[in-house]
Design a protein around this motif. Structure first.
Motif, PDB file in Angstrom:
ATOM      1  N   GLU A   1       0.610  -1.287  -0.099  1.00  0.00           N
ATOM      2  CA  GLU A   1      -0.359  -0.495   0.057  1.00  0.00           C
ATOM      3  C   GLU A   1       0.771   1.613  -0.284  1.00  0.00           C
ATOM      4  OE1 GLU A   1      -3.821   2.749   0.262  1.00  0.00           O
ATOM      5  OE2 GLU A   1      -3.164   0.608  -0.420  1.00  0.00           O
ATOM      6  N   LEU A   2       2.004   1.582   1.028  1.00  0.00           N
ATOM      7  CA  LEU A   2       2.847   2.249   0.864  1.00  0.00           C
ATOM      8  C   LEU A   2       3.342   2.775  -0.319  1.00  0.00           C
ATOM      9  CD1 LEU A   2       4.608   1.727   4.498  1.00  0.00           C
ATOM     10  CD2 LEU A   2       2.804   3.505   3.748  1.00  0.00           C
ATOM     11  N   ASP A   3       3.781   1.373  -1.113  1.00  0.00           N
ATOM     12  CA  ASP A   3       4.668   1.734  -2.333  1.00  0.00           C
ATOM     13  C   ASP A   3       3.418   1.641  -3.523  1.00  0.00           C
ATOM     14  OD1 ASP A   3       6.621   0.512  -1.812  1.00  0.00           O
ATOM     15  OD2 ASP A   3       6.050  -1.696  -2.362  1.00  0.00           O
ATOM     16  N   ARG A   4       2.120   1.784  -3.490  1.00  0.00           N
ATOM     17  CA  ARG A   4       1.305   2.243  -4.404  1.00  0.00           C
ATOM     18  C   ARG A   4       1.422   4.324  -3.754  1.00  0.00           C
ATOM     19  NH1 ARG A   4      -4.374   4.009  -4.620  1.00  0.00           N
ATOM     20  NH2 ARG A   4      -4.318   4.100  -1.907  1.00  0.00           N
TER      21      ARG A   4
ATOM     22  N   GLU B   1      11.080   8.470   1.099  1.00  0.00           N
ATOM     23  CA  GLU B   1      12.071   7.576   1.679  1.00  0.00           C
ATOM     24  C   GLU B   1      12.455   7.360   3.044  1.00  0.00           C
ATOM     25  OE1 GLU B   1      15.937   8.118   0.151  1.00  0.00           O
ATOM     26  OE2 GLU B   1      15.200   8.066  -1.603  1.00  0.00           O
ATOM     27  N   VAL B   2      11.456   8.743   3.750  1.00  0.00           N
ATOM     28  CA  VAL B   2      11.536   8.998   5.272  1.00  0.00           C
ATOM     29  C   VAL B   2      10.673   7.703   5.817  1.00  0.00           C
ATOM     30  CG1 VAL B   2      11.050   9.809   7.348  1.00  0.00           C
ATOM     31  CG2 VAL B   2      12.848  10.688   4.965  1.00  0.00           C
ATOM     32  N   ILE B   3       9.831   7.876   5.344  1.00  0.00           N
ATOM     33  CA  ILE B   3       8.436   6.379   5.982  1.00  0.00           C
ATOM     34  C   ILE B   3       9.059   4.981   5.478  1.00  0.00           C
ATOM     35  CG2 ILE B   3       5.976   5.794   6.164  1.00  0.00           C
ATOM     36  CD1 ILE B   3       5.474   8.895   4.310  1.00  0.00           C
TER      37      ILE B   3
ATOM     38  N   SER C   1       6.822  13.306   0.083  1.00  0.00           N
ATOM     39  CA  SER C   1       8.087  13.663   0.419  1.00  0.00           C
ATOM     40  C   SER C   1       7.837  15.190   1.467  1.00  0.00           C
ATOM     41  CB  SER C   1       8.701  13.640  -0.427  1.00  0.00           C
ATOM     42  OG  SER C   1       9.140  12.015  -1.269  1.00  0.00           O
ATOM     43  N   ALA C   2       8.853  15.350   2.063  1.00  0.00           N
ATOM     44  CA  ALA C   2       8.394  17.214   2.077  1.00  0.00           C
ATOM     45  C   ALA C   2       8.803  17.849   0.671  1.00  0.00           C
ATOM     46  CB  ALA C   2       9.504  17.104   3.670  1.00  0.00           C
ATOM     47  N   PRO C   3       8.283  18.851   1.366  1.00  0.00           N
ATOM     48  CA  PRO C   3       8.564  19.875   0.043  1.00  0.00           C
ATOM     49  C   PRO C   3       9.947  20.582   0.568  1.00  0.00           C
ATOM     50  CG  PRO C   3       6.394  21.086   1.301  1.00  0.00           C
ATOM     51  CD  PRO C   3       7.367  19.682   2.100  1.00  0.00           C
ATOM     52  N   PRO C   4      10.432  20.563  -0.917  1.00  0.00           N
ATOM     53  CA  PRO C   4      12.144  21.473  -0.835  1.00  0.00           C
ATOM     54  C   PRO C   4      11.433  22.465  -0.140  1.00  0.00           C
ATOM     55  CG  PRO C   4      11.288  21.571  -2.314  1.00  0.00           C
ATOM     56  CD  PRO C   4      10.233  20.827  -1.975  1.00  0.00           C
TER      57      PRO C   4
END
Length: 620
Positions: A82-85, A90-92, A143-146
């Protein structure tokens, strides 16, 4: 709920205490593990728990809620898929195991016996909020925004210098407030807060605006520098010791108390990411990391921003490097850095012919405290001015000084010697000291509590008609004596404030040394019952024994009946064998279970003594 109740029952007292310490719930009506499970799955408790989760934890919980079957069960492989979907960051992915363990520790998912399950109320509550007041699962997993590092061309050394100046001013103002409360306590109003006259007095003593006094007072209170004695606030014994510390150490105590009141989650964020956070975007970044944050987050942000500038951690909205050092907990290093920008203390002064004492910089705390014993602070700044008067010298003499000790001290700190006018003033004040004596009145003079005597009858007459002393209600009791219904120390300080050469004495006529600088003992927190410990005791008292096992079975069936859940019930048969039935409990009464058989579609009534075990129904 059955799985959660069973998990709660299997946990040790230490494990349960640690898990419950992370949750907010109503413990008043909890009698057993089922009540506790219901309290933990209540909407208010779940909302409070969700609000404390950062974005990675929320993303994992959202993914679990999406893949969980009808019984809430899920596998690690299903969660990973599910996380791949969702194209999780990468943090998670790298922290997945730790994130799942954290959710289990917070009792938001149930793990045990190789099985993972999310209680239905948790999944339902979270799903109802996704895409509404919370981001979607995909947005949570992204991912977190830059965050671009600010390039503003600001000279950070200038900001650091301004931060040190602000920190020193805060330390100095706090010290003046503590000292002022030691000399004259401040009255607490019945509705809360300091009285207006005392607030104005403290504002003048600290050279701050009146509306800044509550914040200054709160800072001193949180650091334990002041304590309440009845209806009045005084300097605490801890405050007395703090006042003798070097300025950087005083600042360290204030900033340590400030840091302790920041939620740990915010401390971790600042320590980890402040090097890439601009001041203008800081709040947005915090809210991005904690999208469900509520009141606790708002209060933490207020605490972080309100006091930071006063303590020199932020200048004009720009966080300094020392702020990250403080929040990370390296207070010794921060103390050394901030102290490097403080003006160096001095141990010498200029004694002037006009009876003033000028310190060319901040005085060493011990010298400042001694000087204030017989001189009044006239102006406080980097170069402070004190004024010596007959009344101030009399105050020092009453506290135990002598003309010789005052002269010796002044000679030891003076850069210009002791001027003749100052030496004469000290000598004359010492000679006149004790012309008026205050003592406790004997019982025969009741209701009078204090007596005033002097060999100078004319001076007694002056005291009797002095309008500034009218509040003492003085009455004549002989040519050389006056009486008052107030306590001797009250009368003494009233005469001292009126600039009379007064001394306190005992019944035998011996001089008593009085100090107006009064300290209140730092209060010892009252021993309070720990609601969590009481709850754990109640839960432990119901464990063990056959009767307890029967009660546990009954509670499982009652809970399933209320939740309209279907269970697999294992029943003992007459020949010693067991048989499994898929039952939907309807009620439990008089030692019997009444339930609907889902397969045979008939109603069954079973004695509880015949039931060997119950388990959640298998997923369809």
């Amino acid at each position: 709920m059955l799985e959660l109740a069973a998990r709660l029952r299997a946990m040790s007292r230490e494990e349960l205490a640690g898990a419950l310490g992370l949750r907010e719930f109503d413990a008043a009506s909890v009698r057993d593990q089922f009540d506790l499970a219901e309290a933990l799955l209540a909407p208010d408790s779940l909302d409070a728990a969700i609000s404390r989760l950062d974005r990675p934890h929320l993303a994992v919980l959202a993914a679990i809620s999406a893949i969980a079957g009808a019984d809430g069960a899920f596998t690690d492989d299903e969660l990973t898929a599910e996380l791949d979907r969702l194209e999780a960051s990468e943090v998670i992915v790298d922290r997945l195991g730790a994130l799942v363990d954290d959710l289990s520790q917070r009792l938001l998912i149930v793990t045990g016996d190789g099985r993972r399950q999310v209680p239905s109320p948790v999944a339902t509550r979270l799903r109802s909020r996704l895409g509404d007041d919370l981001p979607t699962a995909a947005e949570l997993a992204a991912s977190a925004p830059p965050v671009l590092a600010p390039v503003d061309g600001v000279d950070r050394t200038i900001l650091a210098r301004r931060g040190s100046e602000a920190a020193f001013a805060t330390v100095a103002a706090t010290a003046e407030l503590v000292s002022a409360l030691g000399i004259q306590p401040a009255r607490e109003l019945a509705k809360g807060g300091l009285s207006l006259p005392d607030s104005k007095r403290l504002a003048e003593a600290t050279a701050t605006d009146l509306d800044q006094v509550p914040r200054l007072f709160r800072r001193a209170l949180e650091a334990g520098l002041v304590a309440r004695d009845g209806a009045y606030w005084l300097e605490s014994d801890l405050g007395g010791a703090w006042a003798l510390l070097p300025a950087p150490e005083r600042w360290k105590r204030l900033v340590e108390c400030w840091r302790e009141r920041i939620p740990p989650a915010l401390r971790e964020l600042v320590a980890r990411r402040s090097e890439t956070l601009s001041a203008s975007a800081f709040r947005d970044d915090v809210r991005w990391l904690y999208p469900a944050g509520g009141r606790w987050l708002d209060e933490g942000l207020e605490r972080l921003s309100d006091e930071a500038e006063a303590l020199g951690l932020v200048v004009a909205g720009e966080p300094l490097e020392i702020a990250r050092t403080v929040v990370a907990g390296d207070l010794d290093r921060a103390c050394a850095e901030i102290g490097a920008g403080f003006p160096p203390p001095v141990d010498r002064v200029y004694l002037q012919h006009d009876l003033s004492v000028v310190a060319p910089g901040p005085l060493e705390p011990s010298i400042d405290a001694r000087l204030r014993g017989f001189a009044d602070l006239e102006a406080r700044d980097l170069a402070s001015t004190y004024r010596v008067s007959a009344a101030s010298v009399n105050r020092g003499l009453a506290a135990g000084e002598s003309a010789e000790s005052i002269r010796a001290f002044l000679e030891s700190i003076s850069l210009t010697g002791v001027p003749q006018p100052l030496d004469y003033l000290v000598h004359e004040a010492s000679h006149r000291f004790g012309s008026v004596r205050v003592a406790a009145a004997p019982e025969s003079d009741a209701p009078a509590r204090a007596s005033i005597r002097s060999d100078d009858a004319q001076l007694i007459g002056t005291l009797e008609v002095d309008q500034s002393l009218s509040a003492l209600a003085l009455r004549r009791s002989g040519e050389h004596r006056l009486l008052s219904r107030f306590a001797p120390d009250v009368v003494f300080w009233a005469l001292s404030d009126a600039k009379y050469p007064v001394a306190a004495e005992d019944a035998e006529g011996r001089i008593l040394r009085l100090k107006r600088h009064r300290l209140a003992a730092t209060p010892v927190p009252a021993t309070r019952s720990d609601p969590l410990a009481d709850l754990l005791d109640r839960l432990a008292s119901g464990e063990g024994g056959p009767a307890t096992e029967d009660a546990w079975l009954a509670r499982q069936l009652e809970a399933a009946a209320r939740a309209k859940e279907t269970l697999t019930v294992t029943v003992r048969m007459p020949g010693g064998q067991t048989a499994d039935y898929l039952l939907a409990p309807a009620s439990v009464a008089n030692g019997r279970l009444r339930a609907r058989d889902r397969k045979a579609d008939i109603e069954r009534t079973l004695p509880l003594s015949a039931i060997a075990a119950v388990a959640p129904a298998p997923a369809e």
